[in-house]
Design an enzyme around this catalytic site. Structure first.
Site, PDB file in Angstrom:
ATOM      1  N   PHE A 162      -5.138   1.706   4.301  1.00 46.55           N
ATOM      2  CA  PHE A 162      -4.669   0.578   5.110  1.00 46.55           C
ATOM      3  C   PHE A 162      -4.395   0.939   6.535  1.00 46.55           C
ATOM      4  CE2 PHE A 162      -0.368   1.819   5.691  1.00 46.55           C
ATOM      5  CZ  PHE A 162      -0.001   2.619   4.984  1.00 46.55           C
ATOM      6  N   GLY A 163      -4.064   0.137   7.222  1.00 47.08           N
ATOM      7  CA  GLY A 163      -3.804   0.184   8.612  1.00 47.08           C
ATOM      8  C   GLY A 163      -4.859   0.881   9.392  1.00 47.08           C
ATOM      9  N   TYR A 164      -4.352   1.945  10.101  1.00 48.27           N
ATOM     10  CA  TYR A 164      -5.669   2.665  11.021  1.00 48.27           C
ATOM     11  C   TYR A 164      -6.303   3.621  10.263  1.00 48.27           C
ATOM     12  CZ  TYR A 164      -2.190   0.746  14.670  1.00 48.27           C
ATOM     13  OH  TYR A 164      -1.573   0.285  15.487  1.00 48.27           O
TER      14      TYR A 164
ATOM     15  N   HIS B 154       0.313  12.641   6.524  1.00 50.54           N
ATOM     16  CA  HIS B 154       1.560  12.526   6.948  1.00 50.54           C
ATOM     17  C   HIS B 154       2.528  12.024   5.957  1.00 50.54           C
ATOM     18  CE1 HIS B 154      -1.014   9.157   7.310  1.00 50.54           C
ATOM     19  NE2 HIS B 154       0.266   8.060   7.288  1.00 50.54           N
TER      20      HIS B 154
ATOM     21  N   HIS C  82       0.760  -1.133   0.039  1.00 50.90           N
ATOM     22  CA  HIS C  82      -0.045   0.035  -0.053  1.00 50.90           C
ATOM     23  C   HIS C  82       0.775   1.249   0.077  1.00 50.90           C
ATOM     24  CE1 HIS C  82      -3.896  -2.029   0.725  1.00 50.90           C
ATOM     25  NE2 HIS C  82      -3.022  -2.752   1.488  1.00 50.90           N
ATOM     26  N   LYS C  83       1.923   0.979   0.851  1.00 52.94           N
ATOM     27  CA  LYS C  83       2.811   2.471   0.828  1.00 52.94           C
ATOM     28  C   LYS C  83       3.639   2.573  -0.505  1.00 52.94           C
ATOM     29  CE  LYS C  83       5.679   2.243   4.556  1.00 52.94           C
ATOM     30  NZ  LYS C  83       6.127   2.211   5.829  1.00 52.94           N
TER      31      LYS C  83
ATOM     32  N   ASP D 256       9.069   5.527   8.218  1.00 58.71           N
ATOM     33  CA  ASP D 256       8.523   4.833   9.186  1.00 58.71           C
ATOM     34  C   ASP D 256       7.361   5.790   9.929  1.00 58.71           C
ATOM     35  OD1 ASP D 256       7.998   2.703  10.892  1.00 58.71           O
ATOM     36  OD2 ASP D 256       9.129   3.480  12.757  1.00 58.71           O
ATOM     37  N   THR D 257       6.223   5.126  10.059  1.00 53.96           N
ATOM     38  CA  THR D 257       5.124   6.082  10.312  1.00 53.96           C
ATOM     39  C   THR D 257       4.600   5.492  11.707  1.00 53.96           C
ATOM     40  OG1 THR D 257       4.326   6.424   8.358  1.00 53.96           O
ATOM     41  CG2 THR D 257       2.499   6.591   9.897  1.00 53.96           C
TER      42      THR D 257
HETATM   43  P1  ITT Z   1       7.522  -1.191   6.093  1.00 55.03           P
HETATM   44  O1  ITT Z   1       8.256  -1.205   7.373  1.00 55.03           O
HETATM   45  O2  ITT Z   1       7.732  -2.468   5.353  1.00 55.03           O
HETATM   46  O3  ITT Z   1       7.626  -0.125   5.230  1.00 55.03           O
HETATM   47  P2  ITT Z   1       5.150  -1.279   7.717  1.00 55.03           P
HETATM   48  O4  ITT Z   1       3.573  -1.778   7.342  1.00 55.03           O
HETATM   49  O5  ITT Z   1       5.743  -1.776   8.983  1.00 55.03           O
HETATM   50  O6  ITT Z   1       5.821  -1.366   6.375  1.00 55.03           O
HETATM   51  P3  ITT Z   1       5.396   1.275   8.888  1.00 55.03           P
HETATM   52  O7  ITT Z   1       6.447   0.710   9.861  1.00 55.03           O
HETATM   53  O8  ITT Z   1       5.757   2.562   8.399  1.00 55.03           O
HETATM   54  O9  ITT Z   1       4.692   0.293   7.864  1.00 55.03           O
HETATM   55  O10 ITT Z   1       4.046   1.698   9.857  1.00 55.03           O
HETATM   56  C1  ITT Z   1       3.659   1.212  10.992  1.00 55.03           C
HETATM   57  C2  ITT Z   1       2.019   0.792  10.982  1.00 55.03           C
HETATM   58  O11 ITT Z   1       1.513   1.959  10.946  1.00 55.03           O
HETATM   59  C3  ITT Z   1       1.734   0.218   9.673  1.00 55.03           C
HETATM   60  O12 ITT Z   1       1.604  -1.167   9.786  1.00 55.03           O
HETATM   61  C4  ITT Z   1       0.136   0.607   9.849  1.00 55.03           C
HETATM   62  O13 ITT Z   1      -0.619  -0.284  10.406  1.00 55.03           O
HETATM   63  C5  ITT Z   1       0.472   1.891  10.198  1.00 55.03           C
HETATM   64  N1  ITT Z   1       0.073   3.034   9.259  1.00 55.03           N
HETATM   65  C6  ITT Z   1       1.521   3.298   8.618  1.00 55.03           C
HETATM   66  N2  ITT Z   1       0.771   4.385   7.578  1.00 55.03           N
HETATM   67  C7  ITT Z   1      -0.186   4.533   7.649  1.00 55.03           C
HETATM   68  C8  ITT Z   1      -1.106   5.111   6.792  1.00 55.03           C
HETATM   69  O14 ITT Z   1      -0.816   5.931   5.966  1.00 55.03           O
HETATM   70  N3  ITT Z   1      -2.703   5.217   7.150  1.00 55.03           N
HETATM   71  C9  ITT Z   1      -3.018   4.211   8.341  1.00 55.03           C
HETATM   72  N4  ITT Z   1      -2.136   3.446   9.059  1.00 55.03           N
HETATM   73  C10 ITT Z   1      -0.836   3.499   8.739  1.00 55.03           C
END
Ligand code: ITT
Length: 194
Positions: free
Chosen positions: A149-151, A178, A12-13, A69-70
């Site tokens: 995706f994610g939250y 972000h 997704h990223k 990283d997010t």
């Molecule tokens: P990589 O480390 O392989 O890049 P990841 O899924 O672990 O992928 P991150 O560590 O950056 O991604 O993000 C940590 C979590 O935060 C990620 O699994 C999502 O649940 C959430 N997240 C990150 N970006 C987001 C977004 O734009 N919208 C919603 N949730 C997000």
């Protein structure tokens, strides 16, 4: 077209990034360079993790790259899930379980302010450059929308029409998100090098 490696396994990223800078750069993900391992993300801060991933790719695969990283910082949970956002509920990346954990902890909580923060680390040769972006919002009491995706389905940004990120088109999300903001800085930096 110039190639650039984005050190992520998150499809997704990658898709979001391609939408944002796909017409300027060919963006290669980790799978495209033959990296299939889970890169350690053991830092205490998102900035550390972003740098860790970029260094790992450079040291093991030789590519200049950027990584992000997010974290989702929820005020009522003292900044949780924060740097632990990916593995908040389980050791795997189970977004549905993560959302359930947040919603359970936030039951009956009135203060619902939160923010997404993204740190991007760009490693060129031995030079590390950092970029950041954040967006303020609130955590809803239930999921709304199926995109993103994610939250995304429980995060409603303050800017906007009351939609969650999961109810927005990718373009709308990228414009205020972000990651969109951090990427805008990255693009500005890369443009000065062209
Ligand atoms: P990589 O480390 O392989 O890049 P990841 O899924 O672990 O992928 P991150 O560590 O950056 O991604 O993000 C940590 C979590 O935060 C990620 O699994 C999502 O649940 C959430 N997240 C990150 N970006 C987001 C977004 O734009 N919208 C919603 N949730 C997000």
């Amino acid at each position: 077209m110039k190639k650039i490696v984005f050190a992520t396994n998150n499809a997704h990223k990658l898709q979001e990034l391609r939408q944002m800078i796909g017409e300027r750069y060919e963006i290669l993900g980790l799978a495209d360079i033959g990296c299939h391992e889970d890169i350690p993300e053991t830092g205490d801060f998102i900035e550390d993790n972003a740098q860790m991933k970029a260094r790992y790719v450079k040291e093991n695969y030789g590519y200049d790259c950027f990584s992000d990283d997010t974290g989702l910082d929820i005020d009522a949970l003292n900044g949780e899930p924060g740097v632990k956002s990916a593995r908040y509920a389980t050791p795997g990346h189970d977004s549905e379980a993560n959302i359930d954990k947040v919603l359970t902890k936030m039951q009956g909580v009135e203060e619902r302010t939160a923010r997404f923060r993204t740190a991007i680390a760009l490693l060129q040769g031995d030079e590390m450059h950092m970029f950041e972006g954040k967006v303020e919002g609130i955590i809803l009491t239930e999921r709304h929308g199926t995109g993103g995706f994610g939250y995304d389905s429980i995060f409603q940004p303050i800017e906007g029409d009351g939609s969650t990120f999961a109810q927005m088109s990718p373009q709308e999300k990228n414009r205020i998100s972000h990651r969109g903001r951090a990427v805008a800085q990255l693009i500005q930096f890369l443009t000065t090098q062209d």
